[in-house]
Design a protein around this motif. Structure first.
Motif, PDB file in Angstrom:
ATOM      1  N   THR A  72       0.837  -1.195   0.000  1.00  0.00           N
ATOM      2  CA  THR A  72       0.000   0.000   0.000  1.00  0.00           C
ATOM      3  C   THR A  72       0.875   1.250   0.000  1.00  0.00           C
ATOM      4  O   THR A  72       2.093   1.181   0.156  1.00  0.00           O
ATOM      5  CB  THR A  72      -0.908   0.056   1.245  1.00  0.00           C
ATOM      6  N   SER A  73       0.231   2.392  -0.145  1.00  0.00           N
ATOM      7  CA  SER A  73       0.911   3.685  -0.020  1.00  0.00           C
ATOM      8  C   SER A  73       0.515   4.386   1.277  1.00  0.00           C
ATOM      9  O   SER A  73       0.675   5.604   1.405  1.00  0.00           O
ATOM     10  CB  SER A  73       0.565   4.585  -1.213  1.00  0.00           C
ATOM     11  N   VAL A  74       0.001   3.634   2.231  1.00  0.00           N
ATOM     12  CA  VAL A  74      -0.420   4.211   3.507  1.00  0.00           C
ATOM     13  C   VAL A  74       0.749   4.946   4.153  1.00  0.00           C
ATOM     14  O   VAL A  74       1.860   4.423   4.245  1.00  0.00           O
ATOM     15  CB  VAL A  74      -0.953   3.112   4.450  1.00  0.00           C
ATOM     16  N   ALA A  85      -7.348   9.647   9.420  1.00  0.00           N
ATOM     17  CA  ALA A  85      -8.429   8.658   9.524  1.00  0.00           C
ATOM     18  C   ALA A  85      -8.596   7.919   8.201  1.00  0.00           C
ATOM     19  O   ALA A  85      -8.842   6.702   8.182  1.00  0.00           O
ATOM     20  CB  ALA A  85      -9.735   9.347   9.920  1.00  0.00           C
ATOM     21  N   ALA A  86      -8.454   8.644   7.088  1.00  0.00           N
ATOM     22  CA  ALA A  86      -8.570   8.012   5.770  1.00  0.00           C
ATOM     23  C   ALA A  86      -7.453   7.006   5.549  1.00  0.00           C
ATOM     24  O   ALA A  86      -7.669   5.937   4.959  1.00  0.00           O
ATOM     25  CB  ALA A  86      -8.547   9.088   4.680  1.00  0.00           C
ATOM     26  N   GLN A  87      -6.259   7.312   6.020  1.00  0.00           N
ATOM     27  CA  GLN A  87      -5.142   6.384   5.886  1.00  0.00           C
ATOM     28  C   GLN A  87      -5.362   5.121   6.725  1.00  0.00           C
ATOM     29  O   GLN A  87      -5.038   4.015   6.290  1.00  0.00           O
ATOM     30  CB  GLN A  87      -3.836   7.075   6.292  1.00  0.00           C
ATOM     31  N   ARG A  88      -5.909   5.279   7.892  1.00  0.00           N
ATOM     32  CA  ARG A  88      -6.207   4.111   8.728  1.00  0.00           C
ATOM     33  C   ARG A  88      -7.272   3.241   8.071  1.00  0.00           C
ATOM     34  O   ARG A  88      -7.198   2.010   8.118  1.00  0.00           O
ATOM     35  CB  ARG A  88      -6.663   4.553  10.121  1.00  0.00           C
ATOM     36  N   GLU A  89      -8.262   3.874   7.461  1.00  0.00           N
ATOM     37  CA  GLU A  89      -9.297   3.110   6.775  1.00  0.00           C
ATOM     38  C   GLU A  89      -8.722   2.377   5.572  1.00  0.00           C
ATOM     39  O   GLU A  89      -9.086   1.222   5.302  1.00  0.00           O
ATOM     40  CB  GLU A  89     -10.424   4.049   6.327  1.00  0.00           C
ATOM     41  N   LEU A 106       1.548  -6.316   5.354  1.00  0.00           N
ATOM     42  CA  LEU A 106       0.988  -5.128   4.715  1.00  0.00           C
ATOM     43  C   LEU A 106       2.083  -4.072   4.684  1.00  0.00           C
ATOM     44  O   LEU A 106       2.609  -3.682   5.729  1.00  0.00           O
ATOM     45  CB  LEU A 106      -0.214  -4.620   5.517  1.00  0.00           C
ATOM     46  N   ARG A 107       2.462  -3.602   3.489  1.00  0.00           N
ATOM     47  CA  ARG A 107       3.537  -2.616   3.361  1.00  0.00           C
ATOM     48  C   ARG A 107       2.996  -1.199   3.484  1.00  0.00           C
ATOM     49  O   ARG A 107       1.974  -0.825   2.889  1.00  0.00           O
ATOM     50  CB  ARG A 107       4.207  -2.789   1.982  1.00  0.00           C
ATOM     51  N   VAL A 108       3.721  -0.360   4.249  1.00  0.00           N
ATOM     52  CA  VAL A 108       3.390   1.059   4.415  1.00  0.00           C
ATOM     53  C   VAL A 108       4.672   1.880   4.258  1.00  0.00           C
ATOM     54  O   VAL A 108       5.771   1.334   4.223  1.00  0.00           O
ATOM     55  CB  VAL A 108       2.741   1.337   5.783  1.00  0.00           C
ATOM     56  N   PHE A 109       4.521   3.200   4.221  1.00  0.00           N
ATOM     57  CA  PHE A 109       5.667   4.103   4.082  1.00  0.00           C
ATOM     58  C   PHE A 109       5.762   5.073   5.255  1.00  0.00           C
ATOM     59  O   PHE A 109       4.754   5.417   5.880  1.00  0.00           O
ATOM     60  CB  PHE A 109       5.536   4.947   2.806  1.00  0.00           C
ATOM     61  N   GLY A 110       7.003   5.542   5.501  1.00  0.00           N
ATOM     62  CA  GLY A 110       7.181   6.677   6.394  1.00  0.00           C
ATOM     63  C   GLY A 110       6.770   7.947   5.674  1.00  0.00           C
ATOM     64  O   GLY A 110       6.178   8.847   6.251  1.00  0.00           O
ATOM     65  N   GLY A 111       7.108   7.966   4.375  1.00  0.00           N
ATOM     66  CA  GLY A 111       6.680   9.070   3.530  1.00  0.00           C
ATOM     67  C   GLY A 111       7.724  10.163   3.414  1.00  0.00           C
ATOM     68  O   GLY A 111       8.552  10.351   4.311  1.00  0.00           O
ATOM     69  N   GLY A 131       1.916   3.131  14.201  1.00  0.00           N
ATOM     70  CA  GLY A 131       1.738   2.256  15.356  1.00  0.00           C
ATOM     71  C   GLY A 131       0.293   1.835  15.530  1.00  0.00           C
ATOM     72  O   GLY A 131       0.003   0.663  15.846  1.00  0.00           O
ATOM     73  N   ASP A 132      -0.624   2.774  15.333  1.00  0.00           N
ATOM     74  CA  ASP A 132      -2.053   2.434  15.414  1.00  0.00           C
ATOM     75  C   ASP A 132      -2.412   1.387  14.366  1.00  0.00           C
ATOM     76  O   ASP A 132      -3.118   0.409  14.652  1.00  0.00           O
ATOM     77  CB  ASP A 132      -2.903   3.688  15.207  1.00  0.00           C
ATOM     78  N   VAL A 133      -1.922   1.590  13.138  1.00  0.00           N
ATOM     79  CA  VAL A 133      -2.197   0.637  12.066  1.00  0.00           C
ATOM     80  C   VAL A 133      -1.574  -0.716  12.388  1.00  0.00           C
ATOM     81  O   VAL A 133      -2.209  -1.769  12.204  1.00  0.00           O
ATOM     82  CB  VAL A 133      -1.662   1.165  10.715  1.00  0.00           C
ATOM     83  N   ALA A 134      -0.343  -0.704  12.888  1.00  0.00           N
ATOM     84  CA  ALA A 134       0.341  -1.960  13.203  1.00  0.00           C
ATOM     85  C   ALA A 134      -0.422  -2.760  14.249  1.00  0.00           C
ATOM     86  O   ALA A 134      -0.535  -3.993  14.145  1.00  0.00           O
ATOM     87  CB  ALA A 134       1.760  -1.669  13.682  1.00  0.00           C
ATOM     88  N   GLU A 135      -0.942  -2.082  15.249  1.00  0.00           N
ATOM     89  CA  GLU A 135      -1.718  -2.780  16.284  1.00  0.00           C
ATOM     90  C   GLU A 135      -3.018  -3.338  15.707  1.00  0.00           C
ATOM     91  O   GLU A 135      -3.416  -4.463  16.024  1.00  0.00           O
ATOM     92  CB  GLU A 135      -2.020  -1.821  17.437  1.00  0.00           C
ATOM     93  N   GLU A 136      -3.657  -2.559  14.854  1.00  0.00           N
ATOM     94  CA  GLU A 136      -4.939  -2.988  14.284  1.00  0.00           C
ATOM     95  C   GLU A 136      -4.761  -4.174  13.339  1.00  0.00           C
ATOM     96  O   GLU A 136      -5.557  -5.117  13.362  1.00  0.00           O
ATOM     97  CB  GLU A 136      -5.593  -1.805  13.561  1.00  0.00           C
ATOM     98  N   THR A 137      -3.736  -4.141  12.491  1.00  0.00           N
ATOM     99  CA  THR A 137      -3.538  -5.261  11.563  1.00  0.00           C
ATOM    100  C   THR A 137      -3.048  -6.496  12.309  1.00  0.00           C
ATOM    101  O   THR A 137      -3.416  -7.618  11.964  1.00  0.00           O
ATOM    102  CB  THR A 137      -2.550  -4.899  10.435  1.00  0.00           C
ATOM    103  N   TRP A 138      -2.213  -6.307  13.333  1.00  0.00           N
ATOM    104  CA  TRP A 138      -1.717  -7.437  14.117  1.00  0.00           C
ATOM    105  C   TRP A 138      -2.887  -8.198  14.737  1.00  0.00           C
ATOM    106  O   TRP A 138      -2.884  -9.438  14.778  1.00  0.00           O
ATOM    107  CB  TRP A 138      -0.771  -6.938  15.200  1.00  0.00           C
ATOM    108  N   ALA A 139      -3.874  -7.466  15.207  1.00  0.00           N
ATOM    109  CA  ALA A 139      -5.050  -8.100  15.810  1.00  0.00           C
ATOM    110  C   ALA A 139      -5.805  -8.942  14.795  1.00  0.00           C
ATOM    111  O   ALA A 139      -6.555  -9.853  15.170  1.00  0.00           O
ATOM    112  CB  ALA A 139      -5.970  -7.034  16.404  1.00  0.00           C
ATOM    113  N   GLN A 140      -5.614  -8.654  13.504  1.00  0.00           N
ATOM    114  CA  GLN A 140      -6.260  -9.407  12.433  1.00  0.00           C
ATOM    115  C   GLN A 140      -5.335 -10.452  11.824  1.00  0.00           C
ATOM    116  O   GLN A 140      -5.671 -11.071  10.806  1.00  0.00           O
ATOM    117  CB  GLN A 140      -6.741  -8.443  11.348  1.00  0.00           C
ATOM    118  N   GLY A 141      -4.150 -10.635  12.405  1.00  0.00           N
ATOM    119  CA  GLY A 141      -3.233 -11.665  11.927  1.00  0.00           C
ATOM    120  C   GLY A 141      -2.309 -11.225  10.813  1.00  0.00           C
ATOM    121  O   GLY A 141      -1.688 -12.065  10.154  1.00  0.00           O
TER     122      GLY A 141
END
Length: 275
Positions: A72-74, A85-89, A106-111, A131-141
């Motif tokens: 992704t380009s998140v 919020a849009a990036q988290r979604e 899931l790939r993301v960027f620092g930007g 960090g928020d995204v990492a915690e949320e995706t980790w909870a989903q495996g």
């Protein structure tokens, strides 16, 4: 021993069946999904809808090819709450695709940061968002991986984010970017090895902090042999994925040439490290 894959950035116009067939016929273990049928937003394609995702997974399963990562380009360079919020979604939607395909990452960027500023001045809000995204995706495996890219290409710059973020956030090491910014390969690996889950590999005839080009594997100056030796010695067992940036540079060789070539050329490079 590591496995070998490629990013569909290298075959941006291919459909799912073409990607799976190219990977199988060229001897790859897996693929990262970035583009499909010329579209970078996978969520907008019917192949990745909840109704069709199991069918898409079966295409890869039947070919014996793993989908190892959704690219992704998140990014969280913006401090605007609506944009964050849009990036988290966006991460959430792509995490669902990853789960549907059995992808672990899931790939993301620092930007990129504003010119004239320093990474240290922007790291905290980026670290919080990732960090928020990492915690949320980790909870989903699914584990979120920060790629060494843009203004966060070397281990010291990446660590500005990692040190302030979730321990769940891993690293996708694009070795060309850290190397062309002046960091030795063994130093990058030593500093980030506990977080590195995937690696991007490519070759270049020139590469420095101002830019690089792309050439067929083994014909340039990128120290791919040193990369292979470092990963072998370090016991890395994730994916080394060929990133042929055909979508961004249409003038470079076609996927039918470059992607099979990498599999053969890189195997030769790896074999020399065992000799």
């Amino acid at each position: 021993m590591f496995k070998v894959g490629f990013s569909t950035l290298g075959c941006p116009d291919y459909g799912v069946h073409q990607v799976a067939e190219l990977a199988r016929d060229s001897g790859y273990d897996g693929v990262e999904l970035r583009f499909i049928r010329g579209v970078v937003d996978l969520a907008g394609l019917e192949e990745f809808s909840p109704a069709r995702i199991s069918e898409t997974r079966k295409v890869f399963d039947d070919a014996g090819i793993a989908v190892n990562c959704i690219d992704t380009s998140v990014r969280f360079t913006s401090t605007d709450s609506a944009e964050r919020a849009a990036q988290r979604e966006l991460a959430k939607i792509n995490c669902e695709i990853a789960n549907g395909l059995g992808a672990r990452y899931l790939r993301v960027f620092g930007g990129p940061i504003p010119k004239g500023s320093e990474p240290v001045d922007h790291a905290a809000p980026i670290a919080e968002g990732l960090g928020d995204v990492a915690e949320e995706t980790w909870a989903q495996g699914v584990q979120t991986l920060l790629e060494t890219h843009d203004d966060f290409s070397t281990s010291d710059k990446v660590s500005l984010i990692l040190d302030q973020s979730s321990d769940r956030l891993g690293v996708l090491w694009d070795f060309l970017h850290s190397w062309r910014h002046g960091e030795p390969i063994d130093r990058t690996y030593a500093n980030l090895r506990e977080r590195i889950r995937q690696v991007h590999a490519k070759d270049s005839s020139f590469a420095d902090a101002d830019g690089f080009d792309l050439v067929l594997t083994g014909t340039g100056i990128a120290p791919l042999g040193e990369l292979a030796a470092t990963l072998i010695t370090g016991g890395f067992d994730g994916y080394v994925d060929f990133e042929w940036e055909k979508a961004w540079h249409p003038e470079i060789e076609e996927p039918e040439v470059a992607i099979p070539h990498f599999r053969t050329a890189f195997a030769t490079i790896v074999a020399k490290q065992w000799a």
